[in-house]
Design an enzyme around this catalytic site. Structure first.
Site, PDB file in Angstrom:
ATOM      1  N   ASN A   1      50.092  38.601  45.023  1.00 22.38           N
ATOM      2  CA  ASN A   1      48.628  38.602  45.023  1.00 22.38           C
ATOM      3  C   ASN A   1      48.160  38.806  43.588  1.00 22.38           C
ATOM      4  OD1 ASN A   1      45.908  39.074  45.324  1.00 22.38           O
ATOM      5  ND2 ASN A   1      46.134  41.030  46.410  1.00 22.38           N
ATOM      6  N   TRP A   2      47.649  37.737  43.007  1.00 19.10           N
ATOM      7  CA  TRP A   2      47.267  37.810  41.585  1.00 19.10           C
ATOM      8  C   TRP A   2      45.899  38.461  41.367  1.00 19.10           C
ATOM      9  CZ3 TRP A   2      49.025  32.293  39.586  1.00 19.10           C
ATOM     10  CH2 TRP A   2      50.422  32.265  39.568  1.00 19.10           C
ATOM     11  N   LYS A   3      45.207  38.751  42.462  1.00 14.41           N
ATOM     12  CA  LYS A   3      43.892  39.394  42.345  1.00 14.41           C
ATOM     13  C   LYS A   3      43.033  38.614  41.344  1.00 14.41           C
ATOM     14  CE  LYS A   3      45.988  43.661  43.864  1.00 14.41           C
ATOM     15  NZ  LYS A   3      46.024  45.115  43.874  1.00 14.41           N
TER      16      LYS A   3
ATOM     17  N   HIS B   1      42.030  42.816  52.623  1.00  9.06           N
ATOM     18  CA  HIS B   1      42.681  43.585  51.550  1.00  9.06           C
ATOM     19  C   HIS B   1      41.832  44.828  51.269  1.00  9.06           C
ATOM     20  CE1 HIS B   1      44.221  44.843  47.675  1.00  9.06           C
ATOM     21  NE2 HIS B   1      45.311  44.152  47.962  1.00  9.06           N
TER      22      HIS B   1
ATOM     23  N   GLU C   1      40.922  46.204  48.684  1.00  2.41           N
ATOM     24  CA  GLU C   1      39.891  46.050  47.643  1.00  2.41           C
ATOM     25  C   GLU C   1      38.653  45.358  48.208  1.00  2.41           C
ATOM     26  OE1 GLU C   1      42.527  44.315  44.735  1.00  2.41           O
ATOM     27  OE2 GLU C   1      43.518  46.255  44.547  1.00  2.41           O
TER      28      GLU C   1
ATOM     29  N   GLU D   1      49.620  48.317  53.246  1.00  2.00           N
ATOM     30  CA  GLU D   1      49.406  48.674  51.842  1.00  2.00           C
ATOM     31  C   GLU D   1      48.635  49.991  51.773  1.00  2.00           C
ATOM     32  OE1 GLU D   1      49.598  44.971  49.108  1.00  2.00           O
ATOM     33  OE2 GLU D   1      47.540  45.210  49.775  1.00  2.00           O
TER      34      GLU D   1
ATOM     35  N   GLY E   1      48.520  49.823  42.687  1.00  2.00           N
ATOM     36  CA  GLY E   1      48.226  49.860  41.260  1.00  2.00           C
ATOM     37  C   GLY E   1      48.399  51.233  40.625  1.00  2.00           C
TER      38      GLY E   1
ATOM     39  N   SER F   1      52.609  49.038  44.467  1.00  2.00           N
ATOM     40  CA  SER F   1      53.508  49.370  43.358  1.00  2.00           C
ATOM     41  C   SER F   1      54.947  48.919  43.598  1.00  2.00           C
ATOM     42  CB  SER F   1      53.443  50.871  43.044  1.00  2.00           C
ATOM     43  OG  SER F   1      52.138  51.227  42.622  1.00  2.00           O
TER      44      SER F   1
ATOM     45  N   GLY G   1      51.253  43.042  43.724  1.00  2.00           N
ATOM     46  CA  GLY G   1      50.129  42.810  42.826  1.00  2.00           C
ATOM     47  C   GLY G   1      50.611  42.658  41.388  1.00  2.00           C
ATOM     48  N   GLY G   2      50.507  43.733  40.613  1.00  2.00           N
ATOM     49  CA  GLY G   2      50.778  43.680  39.171  1.00  2.00           C
ATOM     50  C   GLY G   2      52.103  43.040  38.802  1.00  2.00           C
TER      51      GLY G   2
HETATM   52  P1  13P Z   1      50.204  46.528  43.098  1.00  2.00           P
HETATM   53  O1  13P Z   1      51.540  45.875  43.381  1.00  2.00           O
HETATM   54  O2  13P Z   1      49.662  46.207  41.750  1.00  2.00           O
HETATM   55  O3  13P Z   1      50.270  47.992  43.403  1.00  2.00           O
HETATM   56  O4  13P Z   1      49.148  45.889  44.139  1.00  2.00           O
HETATM   57  C1  13P Z   1      49.447  45.862  45.487  1.00  2.00           C
HETATM   58  C2  13P Z   1      48.455  45.017  46.183  1.00  2.00           C
HETATM   59  O5  13P Z   1      47.313  45.393  46.354  1.00  2.00           O
HETATM   60  C3  13P Z   1      48.899  43.682  46.641  1.00  2.00           C
HETATM   61  O6  13P Z   1      47.976  43.101  47.512  1.00  2.00           O
END
Ligand code: 13P
Length: 270
Positions: free
Chosen positions: A16-18, A106, A108, A178, A184, A224, A245-246
């Site tokens: 997920n590149w957000k 999600h 967020e 999640e 993050g 993470s 994510g990251g």
């Molecule tokens: P991180 O891997 O950056 O913690 O993000 C997780 C996430 O929200 C994937 O959808």
């Protein structure tokens, strides 16, 4: 060892590149990913990238032109097929781009943009209506965890989203556990906690649909995740992959996670 190619629970690694990577950066990243992924690993692991909307067409073209075995996903969609909804994107638009996976709910979107359970459920149904696979995101906040309400929160989120779905719809879907406190932050859940939460989610799917449907659905852990912790996390029998994510933004890092996931024998997940 059984090849998981036709297994409904083939391991899924989804990036997920957000709100990262413009379309040129996205093109470079998937091109490099195509060079770094090991075809042997891809027999066991399905890889998806979920770029921002503005990148989807470019990434789709690169994946197709170069026959890169990576699946396209999107991060969100509206529940209506068209209309006066400024700034939103509709499920049929994503389907036309060859998108396979679409996140629904999600954390967020829930916490920063006020998406509630009813909207998540409606968006999930729009994804299904257009032949794509919803990735329902659920997870507790740090406060909920400290109050001992993790399972209750997961139960509520799952029930609200899947209530009334047909068994085969539940069987084909993906749920991503999640925990909000792990996203993050570098504070990854322990493999035992991830397994327990994913098992709980599977139990809720069984209650809402059937045991068979729940046994076919894929449940991912996210929060993470990196190449170092992936194998242990995916070693849980109910953890069918990771939502990253990251650590999915750089091709080398994402390819490392795929390689780590591929080291876990399918039998370890049964
Ligand atoms: P991180 O891997 O950056 O913690 O993000 C997780 C996430 O929200 C994937 O959808």
């Amino acid at each position: 060892m059984a090849d998981q190619a036709n297994d409904s629970r083939r391991t899924l690694v989804a990036g997920n590149w957000k709100m990262h990577h413009d379309h040129l950066q996205a093109i470079r990243t998937v091109q490099e990913l195509g060079l770094r992924l090991d075809p042997v690993d891809l027999k066991r692991v399905e890889v998806a990238v979920l770029p921002p909307f503005t990148d989807l067409r470019s990434v789709q073209t690169v994946l197709e032109d170069r026959s890169i075995p990576v699946v396209l996903g999107a991060q969100h969609c509206h529940d209506r097929d068209s209309g006066a909804f400024t700034g939103e994107v509709a499920a049929p638009m994503l389907a036309r781009l060859g998108v396979r996976y679409v996140l629904a709910g999600h954390s967020e979107r829930r916490l920063l943009f006020g998406q509630d359970d009813a909207q998540v459920g409606a968006a999930l149904r729009a994804v299904l209506r257009h032949g794509m696979v919803p990735v329902l995101c659920v997870g507790e906040t740090a406060e909920e965890r400290e109050a001992g309400r993790t399972e209750e929160r997961l139960s509520d989120q799952v029930a609200a989203a899947v209530q009334g779905l047909a068994e085969e719809q539940v069987a084909g879907m993906v749920v991503a556990y999640e925990p909000v406190w792990a996203i993050g932050t570098g504070a990854t859940a322990t493999a035992a906690d991830a397994q327990a939460a994913c098992a709980h989610v599977r139990g809720r799917l069984a209650a809402a649909a059937s045991g068979d449907a729940a046994a076919s659905a894929r449940i991912l852990y996210g929060g993470s995740v990196n190449a170092e912790n992936t194998a242990e996390l995916v070693g849980g029998p109910d953890v069918d992959g990771v939502l990253v994510g990251g650590a999915s933004l750089e091709a080398a890092s994402l390819a490392g996670i795929v390689a780590a996931a591929a080291t876990v024998r399918p039998a370890a997940r049964r």
